[in-house]
Write an enzyme that holds these catalytic residues in place. Structure first.
Site, mmCIF file in Angstrom:
data_model
loop_
_atom_site.group_PDB
_atom_site.id
_atom_site.type_symbol
_atom_site.label_atom_id
_atom_site.label_comp_id
_atom_site.label_asym_id
_atom_site.label_seq_id
_atom_site.Cartn_x
_atom_site.Cartn_y
_atom_site.Cartn_z
ATOM 1 N N ASP A 19 -14.119 2.734 6.012
ATOM 2 C CA ASP A 19 -13.100 3.574 5.163
ATOM 3 C C ASP A 19 -13.489 3.710 3.968
ATOM 4 O O ASP A 19 -13.261 4.901 3.430
ATOM 5 C CB ASP A 19 -11.686 2.413 5.299
ATOM 6 C CG ASP A 19 -10.868 3.281 4.259
ATOM 7 O OD1 ASP A 19 -10.120 4.485 4.982
ATOM 8 O OD2 ASP A 19 -10.456 2.926 3.247
ATOM 9 N N HIS A 40 0.901 -1.136 0.005
ATOM 10 C CA HIS A 40 0.042 -0.019 0.000
ATOM 11 C C HIS A 40 0.848 1.062 -0.294
ATOM 12 O O HIS A 40 1.841 1.150 0.462
ATOM 13 C CB HIS A 40 -0.859 -0.067 1.446
ATOM 14 C CG HIS A 40 -2.241 0.807 1.104
ATOM 15 N ND1 HIS A 40 -3.495 0.161 0.691
ATOM 16 C CD2 HIS A 40 -2.442 2.127 1.311
ATOM 17 C CE1 HIS A 40 -4.242 1.151 0.442
ATOM 18 N NE2 HIS A 40 -3.880 2.481 0.562
ATOM 19 N N LYS A 90 -7.720 -1.333 6.318
ATOM 20 C CA LYS A 90 -7.910 -2.145 5.138
ATOM 21 C C LYS A 90 -6.891 -3.173 5.161
ATOM 22 O O LYS A 90 -7.094 -4.390 4.708
ATOM 23 C CB LYS A 90 -7.714 -1.134 3.912
ATOM 24 C CG LYS A 90 -9.073 -0.537 3.639
ATOM 25 C CD LYS A 90 -8.699 0.378 2.167
ATOM 26 C CE LYS A 90 -7.653 1.508 2.835
ATOM 27 N NZ LYS A 90 -7.892 2.731 1.898
ATOM 28 N N ARG A 120 -13.342 12.452 2.872
ATOM 29 C CA ARG A 120 -12.091 13.036 3.141
ATOM 30 C C ARG A 120 -11.589 13.640 1.684
ATOM 31 O O ARG A 120 -10.822 14.624 1.708
ATOM 32 C CB ARG A 120 -11.096 11.820 3.874
ATOM 33 C CG ARG A 120 -11.314 11.771 5.214
ATOM 34 C CD ARG A 120 -10.413 10.435 5.767
ATOM 35 N NE ARG A 120 -9.168 10.856 5.518
ATOM 36 C CZ ARG A 120 -8.029 9.845 4.978
ATOM 37 N NH1 ARG A 120 -8.293 8.784 4.827
ATOM 38 N NH2 ARG A 120 -6.906 10.327 5.092
ATOM 39 N N SER A 133 -6.878 4.575 8.085
ATOM 40 C CA SER A 133 -7.603 4.219 6.841
ATOM 41 C C SER A 133 -6.685 2.864 6.128
ATOM 42 O O SER A 133 -7.351 2.153 5.698
ATOM 43 C CB SER A 133 -7.324 5.410 5.838
ATOM 44 O OG SER A 133 -7.532 5.101 4.526
HETATM 45 N N1 URA Z 1 -4.264 5.792 1.075
HETATM 46 C C1 URA Z 1 -5.498 5.318 1.892
HETATM 47 O O1 URA Z 1 -5.805 4.182 1.824
HETATM 48 N N2 URA Z 1 -5.879 6.152 2.662
HETATM 49 C C2 URA Z 1 -5.498 7.199 3.305
HETATM 50 O O2 URA Z 1 -6.206 7.873 3.866
HETATM 51 C C3 URA Z 1 -4.271 7.758 2.267
HETATM 52 C C4 URA Z 1 -3.698 6.833 1.251
#
Ligand code: URA
Length: 433
Positions: free
Chosen positions: A161, A82, A187, A168, A183
């Site tokens: 999320d 990620h 995940k 957001r 966030s």
């Molecule tokens: N990537 C994400 O999944 N969430 C965030 O808040 C920022 C980047």
């Protein structure tokens, strides 16, 4: 629970309890509190922060707001990757197939664009036919058959999320360390992978502008993941200028495919390889040196490209576009931006460049906006390059000619010129385990 009471508490700088954060996450997931009150809470959290305990509790509440993926039906070690978000960041399209080609199963959930940054799901959907919403069974089947599958956070995983991310994106509440950490890690925890590599970006195009903040975010995420029993590492990478030369959706897929073919920009290849080799190491594939060699070989031999093609085909995408990227639909309008003066390009404000892409149609202004897959930018000169007046700086791509004047002006405002070259900055700042 009275949500207005929670709002007042956070607005006035108080700390929320585990139960209150759980209520907030569940309300976001089931829609029982309206968007405007959720957005007000996000702004209160953004302005007043969350301490380490609140961040951990919010992360777990978000992870448990929906189903938890059970990846036990996938054989072997499961990996995930990620990024905290950048401009021109298409590394997932390279790292996932490289890792899969080296025997790590990539069961990956990705996001859409957020603020000025792009998202892997929007990029993959630029491939005609590509499906990012799959049933759990189909997802597992594809991972077992091809070694990798990339889907959106649909199918009941982390609905909190999903809702908060979309809010957001359009309420300027993205660049907060606890909100980003919760966030991403919610995940990742719900996604069920054994090993997770995080790309924590730092610089003008990242949500974290300073190395200090990027380190704090990296440590917060590694800590949450490790406490939850996962193998997690964070790579701190430079995002002071866009990664590679393509920014947008279809153009980024094309650039990633170039790297998978053993060509493409050096910075993009380097960041992708360090992320892939860090993930291989977490997966127990050998020493750092052995994992680096393995990742490079997956690119050189074409095995990573084959893995990517298998995934595209399995997810309904037309693989002919990967074999011949010139087939991607072209933007209706394109305009070359000439350099207004001679000299060295000494700095690029990557966030401003990301916003130019949003202006061109590659990102969203409101939750409901559709994006234009062909919109974006091709960058011809980057920080450190010498330019002559009139030389092309970039090509702007969009649907509607009326967008071009403002986009050109904003792009030029994002650049700095000087008489001497800037000091080179390292691309990989650190690896935090
Ligand atoms: N990537 C994400 O999944 N969430 C965030 O808040 C920022 C980047």
């Amino acid at each position: 629970m009275d949500f207005l009471e929670l709002l007042r508490k956070k607005r006035d700088g108080g700390t929320l309890t585990k139960e209150e954060l759980g209520f907030f996450a569940n309300a976001a997931a089931n829609g029982s509190v309206p968007d405007y009150q959720l957005s007000a809470m996000l702004m209160a959290m953004y302005l007043n922060g969350l301490d380490a305990r609140e961040t951990a509790d919010l992360t777990l509440a978000m992870a448990h707001s929906g189903d938890l993926a059970d990846l036990s039906g996938i054989e072997g070690i499961k990996g995930d990757k990620h990024s905290t978000g950048g401009v021109g960041d298409k590394t997932t399209l390279i790292v996932a197939p490289v890792a899969a080609a080296c025997g790590v199963k990539m069961a990956k959930m990705s996001g859409r664009g957020l603020g000025h940054t792009g998202g892997t799901i929007d990029k993959l959907e630029a491939i005609p036919g590509f499906q990012t919403a799959l049933s759990r069974d189909r997802f597992m089947q594809i991972v077992n058959e091809t070694g990798l599958c990339v889907v959106g956070a649909a199918g009941g995983l982390c609905p909190a999320d999903k809702a908060l991310y979309a809010l957001r994106d359009v309420t300027e509440t993205v660049s907060s360390i606890p909100l980003i950490a919760s966030s991403i890690m919610s995940k990742k925890l719900a996604g069920g992978a054994d090993c997770i590599v995080l790309d924590v970006k730092c610089g003008s195009g990242a949500f974290m502008k300073t190395e200090e903040d990027a380190r704090r975010l990296a440590k917060a995420m590694v800590d949450i993941g490790t406490r939850a029993g996962r193998r997690v590492a964070a790579v701190l990478t430079d995002m002071d200028l866009p990664l590679g030369t393509a920014v947008g959706n279809a153009v980024e897929v094309q650039e990633a495919v170039e790297v998978l073919r053993g060509k493409g920009p050096d910075d993009l290849r380097q960041v992708s390889l360090v992320l892939a080799s860090t993930l291989l190491q977490l997966a127990g594939k050998g020493s750092r040196e052995a994992c680096e060699a393995m990742a490079e070989d997956a690119l050189k031999s074409g095995r990573a490209l084959q893995a990517f093609e298998r995934m595209v085909e399995a997810q309904g995408g037309d693989v002919a576009f990967i074999r011949d990227p010139s087939r991607f639909p072209k933007a209706k309008c394109s305009a070359v931006l000439p350099a207004p003066q001679s000299g060295y390009l000494t700095a690029m404000d990557a966030e401003a460049i990301g916003r130019v892409c949003v202006l061109l149609g590659a990102g969203r202004h409101t939750k409901e906006d559709a994006i234009d897959p062909a919109a974006g930018l091709l960058i011809h000169k980057k920080t450190g390059d010498r330019v002559k007046q009139g030389e092309p700086l970039c090509t702007l791509l969009c649907e509607d000619e009326a967008k071009l004047p403002a986009a050109k002006e904003a792009y030029l405002r994002a650049l700095r010129f000087g008489d001497t070259p800037p000091k080179p900055t390292p691309l990989i700042l650190d690896v935090i385990e």
